[in-house]
Scaffold this active site. Structure first.
Site, short mmCIF file in Angstrom:
data_model
loop_
_atom_site.label_atom_id
_atom_site.label_comp_id
_atom_site.label_asym_id
_atom_site.label_seq_id
_atom_site.Cartn_x
_atom_site.Cartn_y
_atom_site.Cartn_z
CD GLN A 188 -2.78 -4.72 8.86
OE1 GLN A 188 -1.75 -4.40 9.44
NE2 GLN A 188 -2.86 -4.80 7.54
CG ASP B 59 -1.09 5.09 5.05
OD1 ASP B 59 -1.80 4.10 4.76
OD2 ASP B 59 0.13 5.00 5.27
CD GLU B 60 -1.62 2.13 8.61
OE1 GLU B 60 -2.62 1.41 8.70
OE2 GLU B 60 -0.47 1.68 8.45
NE ARG C 60 2.28 -6.82 11.45
CZ ARG C 60 1.93 -6.16 10.35
NH1 ARG C 60 2.73 -5.27 9.82
NH2 ARG C 60 0.78 -6.38 9.75
CE LYS D 84 -0.78 0.55 4.99
NZ LYS D 84 -0.06 1.81 5.18
CB THR D 85 4.13 2.19 1.54
OG1 THR D 85 3.67 1.80 2.83
CG2 THR D 85 4.95 3.46 1.66
#
Length: 752
Positions: A255, A224-225, A607, A32-33
């Protein structure tokens, strides 16, 4: 452009669909970044959008800085003009320009949590309240929660439900503390972190010309997020996007793990309701983890009901099965983890940086630390005391803060008698009281100390005022580094630390030198146009936890799962997977709470890149007592094909807790046998409200009536009592026993 060729089809779609409302649902490890970066570069390079018209909101300054540099490499130096940063840093920048419209000076101070708690303790003491009842942490959390929901102190005090809630919690003065806290902040020319968003909302609500100015400036907005935004953050974003409607939110509801900080998962779940013509893209290919880890994570999150459905997949190799480790105690758990890391490092030529140990609570680090130390393995704890929270750093920062803003009461209290200059607590209290009683600025009292204090103390305060005035001249004429250097020397702080020749004293002196180095680095950075001390102070005040880690040592990372979000490691140990620890016993009161804990387990699992370990202990010291533990229910939810017992620790004594399933001779799955007789009797059964659940009017509720509660399920009213203005119902619930509920708060559906 070449960069579009490197994207997969959904990523490319997300980058090229630039106009109108867009929601990018980005699974863990789905790049996504990269999509956000390319999207901004595409707007500048291919669409010809002026970078000044792009607003990109992130959750750490570090992420914003990295993205900005990546965009620069794609679209050139023009990318530097993009408005990019955290919600707090971007809106603090706007408030610096516009703050006088809402009565604040442009050089307002930003209080961190320690400053806020200190102020609250001072208020509680001044009101002669019990500081064990009104703990600073609890009070600040309550005030923060109110601000995140845009509840002012006036609205807080006028709300009978909030008042009843505080009275039930035996904290009836909470509203008055909130009022005094805001009044003291205002008088000190200071805002806390929550005020940066709260006051931006006030600014946009009361000054439509200001709102219109920024609506016209920000033609393209990216968040974002998005699953981590609270009510306040979403309202600001929605207002800014109201004119052009070019809003793009990126996030993963799976998340969303920050409800305790005010994050509202409904923002992402209900985004389509606010934007009916929403264009949705799902990024479902995971580039980070092995197939086994991805499939395990999918099997975990699939159990949640509140979610935006997606199927995350990967073309990576299958990889190893997840190793499940059972230990007899928390100390043995630590020893097994340390031994396993030692072996994996040697066998696979891995570095310390490749390993992470994740836990639900910070207290779990003790047994891990002890075991790692015995094996001489270097580790670092993320979320410990950060560089900028050390006393010597806060002392010098307080001198700088008071020089820039002489209304800053907390900074004043910290430095007025450090190094010692004969101004005791009584004199400080007299000056603060004088400022309030005469309704004059604190600085006016300080500069006229002879009118308020006796002999020696007044002389010392006058000398202090003269010194601060000299610092102010330096701040006006010099850059941040030169001014800070002068303040560190002339205040006597550097000398005080230099003369302490203990190891701790030398460390403190070196830390202050490191701070001065950081200021020099800030001044030398070409990207920082404003090199003043005030600008530097704002930058430091707005650092997030992830921005503060200055330790570059190669080390095994120990951190809470909450701190691990956004990171990745080759090998990950998720430790302490036991009932009442993970899921936490505090998070089993409702389906929403339990689903948040499951999302946390999903974050921990995702992770890992190559290898994942789950560990639990049969006994653990908690709250000073040795407790027997049960394996976490979450372990039973993982796809059995993804897990195996760690052969290095398997032994005969394990056979009682595990059973082997699968074809004879196959690797099978060693799962957890459910020992219901040992499962704590208080384990909560999660009630799912009826589809037609709607709270009834309970004004005429009577004994013997049948009711449904959204959390406690079905029950029968035993009795109704009235105390003052409050009516209480005692209800016998089927699965949760007898509960007494305030009817003004309880959401009950009357069945009969």
């Amino acid at each position: 452009m070449d960069y579009l060729e490197s994207l997969n089809p959904p990523q490319r779609e997300a980058v090229e669909h630039t106009d109108g409302p867009v929601m990018i649902i980005a699974g863990a490890g789905s790049g996504k970044t990269r999509v956000l970066t390319y999207r901004i570069a595409h707007l500048i390079y291919a669409k010809g959008v002026d970078a000044f018209n792009i607003l990109s909101l992130t959750f750490t300054n570090k992420a914003a800085s990295e993205m900005k540099h990546r965009i620069e490499s794609l679209a050139g130096l023009e990318a530097r003009n993009t408005w990019m940063g955290t919600f707090h840093s971007v809106f603090a920048k706007i408030l610096r320009v516009e703050s006088e419209k809402i009565g604040y000076p442009s050089n307002f101070t930003i209080y961190d949590a320690d400053d806020s708690k200190s102020l609250i303790r001072s208020i509680v003491k001044g009101m002669h309240l019990d500081d064990k009842v009104y703990k600073a942490n609890t009070v600040l959390s309550r005030i923060s929660g109110a601000k995140n929901r845009l509840i002012s102190w006036q609205a807080y005090q006028d709300d009978p439900f909030v008042k009843a809630d505080d009275e039930a919690a035996m904290k009836p003065k909470m509203g008055e503390i909130y009022q005094r806290y805001q009044e003291r902040l205002f008088k000190a020319g200071a805002m806390d972190f929550d005020d940066l968003l709260f006051n931006t909302n006030i600014l946009f609500r009361d000054h439509l010309d200001v709102l219109n100015k920024y609506q016209q400036r920000f033609k393209y907005i990216m968040v974002d997020e998005f699953q981590d935004t609270n009510v306040s953050q979403y309202l600001i974003t929605k207002k800014l996007a109201a004119v052009h409607q070019n809003i793009c939110v990126v996030g993963d509801d799976a998340q969303s793990i920050y409800a305790f900080r005010g994050a509202d998962i409904q923002n992402i779940l209900n985004f389509e309701k606010d934007y009916p013509d929403l264009f949705v893209v799902k990024l479902e290919q995971n580039y980070r983890s092995t197939k086994t880890i991805v499939e395990a994570a999918n099997s975990i999150i699939d159990k949640n009901k509140a979610q935006l459905k997606k199927i995350v997949w990967t073309s990576n190799p299958d990889g190893d099965q997840i190793e499940l480790i059972k230990a007899s105690s928390d100390n043995e758990e630590g020893r097994i983890v340390a031994n396993t890391i030692f072996e994996e490092k040697n066998n696979k030529q891995l570095s310390n940086n490749d390993f992470a140990i994740l836990y639900r609570t910070n207290s779990q680090s003790r047994s891990m630390e002890e075991a790692l130390r015995k094996m001489n393995l270097t580790y670092k704890i993320v979320g410990g005391l950060s560089f900028y929270q050390r006393k010597e750093i806060k002392d010098l920062m307080a001198y700088m803060r008071f020089t820039v803003n002489t209304a800053d009461e907390e900074a004043f209290k910290r430095v007025i008698n450090y190094p010692k200059r004969g101004v005791g607590d009584t004199s400080v209290e007299k000056m603060l009281v004088a400022a309030y009683e005469h309704d004059i600025p604190l600085w006016e009292v300080v500069t006229n100390a002879h009118s308020f204090l006796p002999g020696r103390a007044s002389n010392s305060v006058s000398d202090f005022a003269t010194m601060i005035k000299a610092f102010q001249i330096d701040v006006e004429r010099k850059d941040a580094y030169e001014a800070a250097n002068t303040i560190a020397k002339q205040s006597g702080l550097l000398r005080e630390l230099y003369e302490d020749k203990t190891i701790e004293g030398l460390n403190r002196y070196e830390n202050v030198q490191e701070l001065l180095n950081a200021i020099k680095e800030y001044v030398d950075n070409e990207e920082n146009e404003d090199k003043s001390l005030g600008a530097f102070l704002q930058e430091i005040a707005l650092l997030t936890d992830n921005d503060q880690d200055k330790d570059k040592t190669e080390a095994i990372t120990l951190m809470t799962i909450h701190s691990s979000k956004g990171l990745e490691f080759k090998q990950v140990f998720v430790v302490g997977l036991e009932e009442d620890l993970f899921p936490s016993q505090m998070m089993m009161q409702s389906r929403e709470d339990l689903e948040e804990e499951r999302r946390l387990f999903y974050v921990a699992t995702t992770r890992a890149m190559d290898k994942l370990y789950f560990t639990y202990a049969l006994t653990r010291y908690r709250f000073g007592r040795l407790l027997n533990c049960e394996p976490s229910r979450f372990l039973e939810e993982v796809d059995p094909a993804c897990i195996k017992v760690n052969k290095r620790v398997a032994s005969k004594e394990m056979s009682g807790a595990f059973r082997k399933e699968g074809p004879p001779g196959g690797s099978g799955f060693i799962g957890i046998k459910k020992k219901q007789e040992r499962r704590a009797p208080t384990q909560m059964k999660v009630h799912t409200p009826s589809p037609d659940f709607k709270p009834s009017n309970t004004n005429n509720l009577k004994a013997e009536q049948l009711v449904e509660h959204p959390k406690f399920g079905f029950g029968k009213v035993q009795k109704i009592e009235t105390e003052g203005l409050n009516r209480k119902a005692t209800i016998q619930f089927e699965h949760f026993g007898e509960k007494t509920l305030l009817l003004s708060f309880a959401k009950l559906r009357i069945i009969d």
